[in-house]
Design a protein around this motif. Structure first.
Motif, short mmCIF file in Angstrom:
data_model
loop_
_atom_site.label_atom_id
_atom_site.label_comp_id
_atom_site.label_asym_id
_atom_site.label_seq_id
_atom_site.Cartn_x
_atom_site.Cartn_y
_atom_site.Cartn_z
N SER A 412 6.84 3.86 5.23
CA SER A 412 7.42 2.64 5.77
C SER A 412 8.92 2.89 6.01
O SER A 412 9.36 4.04 5.96
CB SER A 412 7.23 1.47 4.80
OG SER A 412 8.08 1.63 3.67
N GLU A 413 9.68 1.83 6.22
CA GLU A 413 11.12 1.99 6.39
C GLU A 413 11.87 1.88 5.07
O GLU A 413 13.10 1.99 5.04
CB GLU A 413 11.65 0.96 7.40
CG GLU A 413 11.17 1.21 8.82
CD GLU A 413 11.94 0.42 9.85
OE1 GLU A 413 12.80 -0.40 9.46
OE2 GLU A 413 11.70 0.64 11.05
N ALA A 414 11.16 1.66 3.97
CA ALA A 414 11.80 1.55 2.66
C ALA A 414 12.13 2.92 2.10
O ALA A 414 11.53 3.94 2.48
CB ALA A 414 10.88 0.80 1.70
N ASN A 415 13.07 2.96 1.19
CA ASN A 415 13.49 4.22 0.57
C ASN A 415 12.45 4.69 -0.43
O ASN A 415 11.47 3.98 -0.73
CB ASN A 415 14.85 4.03 -0.11
CG ASN A 415 15.69 5.31 -0.11
OD1 ASN A 415 15.16 6.41 -0.11
ND2 ASN A 415 17.00 5.14 -0.08
N VAL A 416 12.66 5.88 -0.97
CA VAL A 416 11.69 6.51 -1.87
C VAL A 416 11.56 5.69 -3.16
O VAL A 416 12.56 5.32 -3.78
CB VAL A 416 12.12 7.95 -2.21
CG1 VAL A 416 11.11 8.59 -3.17
CG2 VAL A 416 12.27 8.79 -0.95
N GLN A 417 10.31 5.42 -3.53
CA GLN A 417 10.00 4.74 -4.79
C GLN A 417 8.66 5.27 -5.31
O GLN A 417 7.85 5.77 -4.52
CB GLN A 417 9.84 3.22 -4.60
CG GLN A 417 11.00 2.51 -3.95
CD GLN A 417 10.62 1.09 -3.61
OE1 GLN A 417 10.28 0.29 -4.47
NE2 GLN A 417 10.66 0.76 -2.32
N MET A 418 8.43 5.13 -6.59
CA MET A 418 7.14 5.48 -7.18
C MET A 418 6.69 4.33 -8.06
O MET A 418 7.49 3.77 -8.81
CB MET A 418 7.22 6.77 -7.99
CG MET A 418 7.47 8.02 -7.17
SD MET A 418 7.50 9.52 -8.20
CE MET A 418 5.79 9.60 -8.74
N GLU A 419 5.40 3.98 -7.96
CA GLU A 419 4.85 2.92 -8.80
C GLU A 419 3.47 3.31 -9.29
O GLU A 419 2.69 3.93 -8.55
CB GLU A 419 4.76 1.59 -8.02
CG GLU A 419 6.11 0.99 -7.67
CD GLU A 419 5.99 -0.41 -7.08
OE1 GLU A 419 4.85 -0.88 -6.92
OE2 GLU A 419 7.04 -1.01 -6.79
N TYR A 428 6.13 5.63 -2.34
CA TYR A 428 6.60 5.00 -1.11
C TYR A 428 7.67 5.89 -0.50
O TYR A 428 8.66 6.24 -1.16
CB TYR A 428 7.16 3.60 -1.41
CG TYR A 428 6.12 2.67 -1.97
CD1 TYR A 428 5.30 1.93 -1.14
CD2 TYR A 428 5.96 2.55 -3.35
CE1 TYR A 428 4.33 1.08 -1.65
CE2 TYR A 428 4.99 1.70 -3.88
CZ TYR A 428 4.18 0.98 -3.03
OH TYR A 428 3.21 0.15 -3.55
N LEU A 429 7.45 6.28 0.76
CA LEU A 429 8.35 7.22 1.43
C LEU A 429 8.85 6.62 2.74
O LEU A 429 8.09 5.99 3.46
CB LEU A 429 7.62 8.53 1.74
CG LEU A 429 7.10 9.34 0.56
CD1 LEU A 429 6.22 10.49 1.07
CD2 LEU A 429 8.25 9.89 -0.28
N PRO A 430 10.13 6.84 3.06
CA PRO A 430 10.60 6.43 4.38
C PRO A 430 9.96 7.30 5.46
O PRO A 430 9.68 8.48 5.24
CB PRO A 430 12.12 6.66 4.30
CG PRO A 430 12.30 7.65 3.21
CD PRO A 430 11.19 7.45 2.24
#
Length: 462
Positions: A412-419, A428-430
């Motif tokens: 997506s357009e969001a920055n790197v996150q892990m859940e 979650y990767l840009p």
């Protein structure tokens, strides 16, 4: 000049020098001719080119050649000078006009006086007309539109930034916000410009004039339509109908290609060869449905259930109203760009040599892409809006013990996150980190281990 990743592969063929001709395939106007010409100019003391599309006489002459010597003599007459043995690259361009030159290439490389390179379009279709493919004497390379990383380099993004992108991908840490915003902005421009060299060059030459870019893209779409009319034979109307339906199909919530977009009560068998024509011509990218997300995805492919994307996202965007392109640049949420984003993902995976698959199950749901990595199958969702953390089908796959999937990606357009989710982790990767996702899906190259040394006589004696 646009630097292409494919050039390194051509250079590897040149240096390997293993007695094989080179055949560069790909869609119209992806840079095949230019890249081979650069190889000839940079790497050979002598280089000649025969263009069968521009030179009808050359096509007729070489099509009628009866021996290797006749081919060599004819080339000398066509180019108007003597070829230098051991130093010359002979480049046959637009070989779809004289498919049998591919057969002759075997004897030219066996003769050994010259290196031989060829390129052409529609080769997936026209090669069916070749009397004898030179198996064992031909190295084939398929070129695609510029990838996002190639686009970044064309826009002079520093290598240090690209290295930081790769580090953030592998270490699963966010990109610095000072870089994240500009890279998202650059990705949005890639959505509109795409990767066709002519469009990218127009973008660079005009300092970002998207009107000039769109003119080039519309010309390219018209060229593809002309190819369909000229080369699809009796099924040209059906192939054109599929090509015309692509933008509408990709723009729908359910991206699976629906045959009733062509006419009511269609059966897949009626149009199977028409879909194949577009994919063989590299004008469209087919993504097949799989029902089991396990290694060897091909085992559960459903060939009559598929999605069809355009080979270049910029050409796709040029087929929508210009207001759609402006909305993409601005990142407006009022327009659903899910299908356009998926088109970019499909392009990037194909350019990396990754087969395209998506997952569908009537109870578990649908996941945009599934890829095989060295560590197993990884499902990928592509999101264009704020609700990028809503992915029921992805959660269902992670929670299922049946497939052993413990990792999933959301682009997506969001920055790197892990859940953490039930059964595994969602990263979650840009979207600008997509090239590194594709590289992981491509897998690790097999090592050149050499032939094993075995003491056969000793084994026999035992």
């Amino acid at each position: 000049m646009l630097e292409r990743d494919a050039y390194e592969k051509l250079l590897s063929w040149r240096r390997k020098n293993d007695g094989k001709a080179l055949l560069v395939d790909g869609a119209r106007q992806v840079g095949k001719t230019y890249t081979v010409e650069e190889l000839g100019r940079r790497e050979y003391p002598d280089y000649v080119k025969v263009d069968f599309l521009r030179d009808d006489q050359a096509a007729r002459t070489l099509a009628g050649a009866g021996s290797v010597q006749e081919v060599i003599e004819s080339i000398g007459v066509i180019v108007g000078r003597r070829l230098v043995p051991g130093q010359t690259l002979v480049f046959f361009d637009e070989v779809q006009e004289v498919p049998d030159i591919v057969t002759y290439s075997k004897y030219l490389v066996q003769d050994g006086r010259f290196d031989v390179a060829m390129s052409g379009s529609l080769l997936g279709i026209e090669m069916a007309k070749v009397r004898s493919l030179p198996v064992g004497y031909l190295h084939t390379l398929t070129m695609y539109p510029l990838t996002f990383l190639e686009f970044c380099r064309a826009r002079e993004v520093p290598e240090s930034v690209i290295q930081r992108m790769e580090e953030c991908y592998h270490e699963c840490v966010p990109m610095p916000e000072a870089l994240h915003g500009p890279l998202i902005d650059l990705f949005r421009r890639y959505l509109v410009v795409g990767g066709m060299p002519e469009a990218v060059q127009a973008f660079l030459n005009t300092q970002g004039d998207l009107g000039a870019v769109r003119e080039r893209q519309e010309d390219l779409v018209a060229l593809y339509e002309d190819d369909i009319a000229k080369h699809a034979g009796r099924r040209a109307l059906q192939v054109r109908a599929i090509f015309d339906a692509l933008p509408g199909q990709i723009g729908k919530k359910n991206k699976r290609f629906l045959l009733n977009a062509l006419k009511q009560d269609n059966r897949f068998a009626e149009f199977a060869n028409d879909f194949a024509w577009l994919t063989d011509a590299n004008a469209a990218l087919e993504t097949l449905c799989v029902t089991e997300p396990r290694p060897l995805l091909e085992r559960s492919e459903q060939r009559n259930r598929f999605k069809l994307y355009q080979s270049d996202v910029g050409m796709l965007m040029s087929r929508y109203r210009s207001s759609v392109a402006l909305a993409a640049l601005a990142g407006e949420r009022s327009v659903n760009f899910g299908g356009v984003y998926e088109n970019v993902v499909a392009q990037e995976l194909v350019a990396a040599g990754v087969p395209l698959h998506y997952y569908y199950h009537s109870r578990k749901g649908e996941v945009d892409f599934v890829v095989e990595t060295d560590e197993g199958v990884v499902p990928i969702e592509v999101k264009s809006g704020k609700g990028y953390k809503r992915h029921v089908a992805l959660n269902n796959l992670l929670a299922s013990d049946e497939y052993g999937i413990d990792r999933a990606l959301v682009l997506s357009e969001a920055n790197v996150q892990m859940e953490e989710r039930v059964g595994g982790t969602v990263t979650y990767l840009p979207l600008y980190l997509l090239p590194f996702v594709a590289a992981e899906a491509r897998g690790t190259a097999l090592p050149e281990t050499g032939l094993p040394v075995v003491d056969w006589e000793g084994l026999i004696a035992q």
